[in-house]
Design an enzyme around this catalytic site. Structure first.
Site, PDB file in Angstrom:
ATOM      1  CB  SER A   1      -0.956  -0.048   1.205  1.00  0.00           C
ATOM      2  OG  SER A   1      -1.945   0.938   1.114  1.00  0.00           O
TER       3      SER A   1
ATOM      4  CG  ASP B   1      -7.370  -2.866  -2.298  1.00  0.00           C
ATOM      5  OD1 ASP B   1      -7.971  -2.172  -1.458  1.00  0.00           O
ATOM      6  OD2 ASP B   1      -6.128  -2.944  -2.343  1.00  0.00           O
TER       7      ASP B   1
ATOM      8  CG  HIS C   1      -5.857  -2.390   1.281  1.00  0.00           C
ATOM      9  ND1 HIS C   1      -5.213  -2.100   0.093  1.00  0.00           N
ATOM     10  CD2 HIS C   1      -5.208  -1.674   2.240  1.00  0.00           C
ATOM     11  CE1 HIS C   1      -4.238  -1.241   0.317  1.00  0.00           C
ATOM     12  NE2 HIS C   1      -4.213  -0.974   1.610  1.00  0.00           N
TER      13      HIS C   1
END
Length: 240
Positions: free
Chosen positions: A129, A183, A219
């Site tokens: 991320s 996600d 995610h």
């Protein structure tokens, strides 16, 4: 010298490492959040020569989270549009800190190396991320070419400026880009667009940029992704 604190996992065999993986955690996390993954990777015989360095981001306010202070590589103003405003100063500051850590590996002055030097071409910079965004920037702008970048559930920031920021040696950069198609935080589309940008705008070779999709993954990471990451590491920083 970098001001970042790091968690280091050296080869279990006790031998001197011949390669390094930096892995940067995501927003609000710490090196501890990825230590289990690093330990798993270090136990693979094919990666027994690799040392794992997990830096910790500084604590700072994050606009996206109502200004709440938390571990963060840079301020996130919004995540609903890749063309929106970005914290350029924060992005470049964290990128510079990772470059300092790479330089310390090169010089043998990093923690536990005791003068043993690891060249940039034996170093992979990875992250998840927000950490993956810094990893991509670092790989494209480091003064000496790194072995590769592992970018998990992330995007390339500073797209409008990266063509002028990148180094000439980054043209041969090898990239492992991975994303879950469910996600809800960093859109799957952002991973796709990053790969397209690397190939079409920055002219990275098609064969040097991998894009892995994980169905129904949110995610986060999954075992299949970690296996694919291990295969990438085996390819770009093999045992010598």
């Amino acid at each position: 010298m970098s001001v970042l604190k790091t968690l280091v996992i050296n080869p279990r065999s006790g031998v001197k490492p011949t390669a390094t993986l930096f892995f940067l955690h995501g927003l609000g996390d710490s090196s501890a959040g990825w230590s289990d993954v690093a330990q798993m990777l270090s136990q693979r015989p094919s990666l027994s020569h690799v040392r794992f360095v997990l830096p910790n981001a500084p604590i700072q306010p994050v606009t996206l989270n109502m200004g709440m202070p938390m571990p963060s590589w840079f301020d996130i103003l919004a995540l609903d549009d890749l063309s929106g405003a970005e914290d350029e100063a924060g992005l470049l500051k964290s990128t510079d800190e990772i470059k300092k850590l790479i330089k310390a590996e090169n010089d043998g002055t990093a923690k536990d190396l005791d003068g043993h030097k690891i060249p940039s071409e034996r170093i992979v910079v990875g992250g998840f991320s927000q950490g993956g965004a810094i990893s991509l920037l670092t790989g494209l702008t480091n003064p000496t070419p790194v072995a590769g970048v592992a970018a998990l559930s992330t995007w390339l920031p500073l797209r409008a400026k990266i063509a002028t920021l990148r180094t000439p040696t980054s043209k041969t950069l090898k990239v492992f880009q991975a994303h879950g198609d469910a996600d809800p935080v960093v859109k799957y589309e952002y991973g796709q667009r990053t790969v397209d940008f690397l190939k079409n705008e920055l002219a990275l070779n098609d064969k040097d940029v991998e894009f892995h999709t994980y169905p129904r993954m949110p995610h986060s990471a999954c075992p299949e992704e970690i296996r694919d990451l291990a295969a990438f590491l085996e390819k770009v920083i093999p045992a010598q």
